[in-house]
Design an enzyme around this catalytic site. Structure first.
Site, PDB file in Angstrom:
ATOM      1  CG  HIS A 105      -2.102  -0.965   0.755  1.00 20.89           C
ATOM      2  ND1 HIS A 105      -3.784  -1.115   1.135  1.00 20.89           N
ATOM      3  CD2 HIS A 105      -2.062  -2.235   0.766  1.00 20.89           C
ATOM      4  CE1 HIS A 105      -3.696  -1.548   0.287  1.00 20.89           C
ATOM      5  NE2 HIS A 105      -3.817  -2.685   0.887  1.00 20.89           N
ATOM      6  CG  ASP A 144      -0.499  -4.579  -8.821  1.00 25.07           C
ATOM      7  OD1 ASP A 144      -0.054  -4.819  -7.482  1.00 25.07           O
ATOM      8  OD2 ASP A 144      -1.605  -4.389  -8.471  1.00 25.07           O
TER       9      ASP A 144
HETATM   10  C1  GLA Z   1      -2.796  -3.859  -4.917  1.00 30.29           C
HETATM   11  C2  GLA Z   1      -2.961  -2.764  -6.038  1.00 30.29           C
HETATM   12  C3  GLA Z   1      -1.553  -2.177  -5.099  1.00 30.29           C
HETATM   13  C4  GLA Z   1      -1.032  -1.686  -4.142  1.00 30.29           C
HETATM   14  C5  GLA Z   1      -0.807  -3.313  -3.682  1.00 30.29           C
HETATM   15  C6  GLA Z   1      -1.059  -2.958  -2.261  1.00 30.29           C
HETATM   16  O1  GLA Z   1      -2.339  -5.425  -5.482  1.00 30.29           O
HETATM   17  O2  GLA Z   1      -3.205  -2.826  -7.424  1.00 30.29           O
HETATM   18  O3  GLA Z   1      -1.199  -0.858  -6.209  1.00 30.29           O
HETATM   19  O4  GLA Z   1      -1.452  -0.232  -3.877  1.00 30.29           O
HETATM   20  O5  GLA Z   1      -2.800  -4.256  -3.936  1.00 30.29           O
HETATM   21  O6  GLA Z   1       0.485  -3.141  -1.821  1.00 30.29           O
END
Ligand code: GLA
Length: 391
Positions: free
Chosen positions: A43, A181
């Site tokens: 996060h 991601d």
């Molecule tokens: C999800 C979101 C990412 C990131 C993670 C937590 O995967 O898509 O952008 O915030 O949660 O680290």
């Protein structure tokens, strides 16, 4: 990004034949993009902070051939009855199929950025586990963005393709995710985790030692409230940042947070405490991994899990239980922690390759008995990001 390695050349024959069968012509181009596991930095991305993810060997693959008109026809091996079809001209609205909306979102964002697109027939397959927090949607967005970039000569680099994928997710799918991601799916390197500075999107590859096993264990806990809880976490971070007079929590430190403690409710204080401390942990973890100081890495990751559990509160009993089972079995010779957005999903476990069997046995012996859920265990290889290949 354009790649001719033997890895990509091993296109699944059945997948190629399925394309020919559906579209009555041969596929011309293949795009491949992976799911991811985050080693540490949860996060922090939407707070302009640091993350340390790696790509999985699980990928989304898309075959395509161009069309003379402006229609995108898409089928999915995993959803055989769904025939997605839309025109790239005019106003694109959400369609009938959840997976198709990721394609629509990417097209909308590319058009918004001023690009001229071309119609195509596409067939998608994916072995990225879905709904487990391993970024199957980012893999689809990046694979499709990479394909359009290549086939329509858009001239985008990996970072720009990732940003288009994130924008699709934020604006079309309405999930307010950060950039981690999509960026790791686009830019990952074999045998490396990538330290990403989410403020300027600069990256540093950190080698993963050969003897270090990167395990991902999916709790299979249903992620019901994940999206609304995720967006609430983001709002709490924004509130804490504005109370400290900074734009993003990346610009804050623990002293600044303590100074405004009386102005924040306890929950918001703890959310910000997680982010500020997590940023420090990610940098320390990247250095520990780079210098092969694995015990140091393990203890930083153990702290990160506790911070997610107690302060950011994105873990659930099932993922906490899995983490405990792995940590007890490893007895200090490795570590496990919640990975990804949370509220279920997967844990990441790092340990010596020789200890993989110990972890597998402990999870198989204890998890289902305690939580009435079956875990999926993957021993992963940190893999390459987006690849696009003319066939
Ligand atoms: C999800 C979101 C990412 C990131 C993670 C937590 O995967 O898509 O952008 O915030 O949660 O680290």
């Amino acid at each position: 990004m354009l790649d001719n390695t033997s890895q990509t050349n091993q296109v699944d024959e059945a997948f190629l034949q399925a394309f020919t069968h559906i579209f009555a012509q041969e596929a011309k181009t293949l795009s491949v993009s992976p799911g991811r596991v985050n080693v540490i930095g949860e996060h922090t991305d939407y707070n302009d902070g640091f993350v340390l993810p790696a790509a999985l060997q699980f990928t989304t693959q898309i075959l395509c051939s161009p069309r003379a008109d402006n229609i995108i026809n898409a089928c999915s091996v995993q959803y055989p009855g769904d025939n997605e079809s839309f025109s790239i001209d005019g106003d694109i609205k959400p369609g009938e199929f959840a997976w198709g909306n990721y394609l629509r979102g990417v097209v909308v964002e590319l058009k918004k950025a001023g690009h001229t697109l071309c119609g195509m027939d596409v067939l998608i397959t994916s072995n990225v586990p879905q709904g487990s927090g391993l970024s199957s949607s980012a893999a689809l967005e990046v694979a499709f963005g990479g394909l359009l970039n290549h086939c329509c000569n858009l001239g985008l680099n990996e970072q720009q393709i990732a940003l288009i994928g994130q924008a699709a997710e934020n604006n079309f799918i309405d999930c307010q995710c950060g950039i981690m991601d999509q960026l790791i799916s686009a830019k990952a390197q074999n045998n490396h985790a990538i330290l990403i500075d989410c403020k300027d999107l600069s990256t540093r590859a950190v080698h993963i030692p050969e003897n270090l096993a990167l395990m991902v264990i999916n709790s299979n806990y249903p992620r019901k409230l994940a999206d609304s809880e995720y967006n609430q976490r983001r709002e709490a971070c924004e509130l804490a940042a504005s109370t400290m007079g900074v734009n993003k929590l990346r610009e804050a430190n623990m002293d600044m947070l303590l100074d405004v403690k009386s102005k924040l409710d306890d929950t918001t204080f703890r959310r910000a405490k997680h982010i500020i401390s997590e940023n420090e942990r990610v940098l320390a973890a990247a250095d520990a991994l780079a210098n092969n100081k694995l015990n140091e890495l393990y203890s930083i990751m153990a702290e990160a899990h506790l911070s997610l559990k107690d302060d950011f509160e994105i873990t659930v009993p099932a993922t906490n239980g899995l983490v405990d089972i792995c940590n007890t079995a490893l007895d200090g010779r490795g570590v496990a922690r919640q990975t990804g957005g949370g509220f279920g999903g997967a844990i990441v476990c790092l340990c010596d390759l020789n200890d993989v069997d110990t972890v597998v046995k402990a999870v198989n012996d204890q998890y289902e008995a305690k939580f009435s859920l079956k875990a999926d265990i993957y021993v992963c290889e940190a893999s390459q990001g987006l690849r696009v290949l003319d066939l």
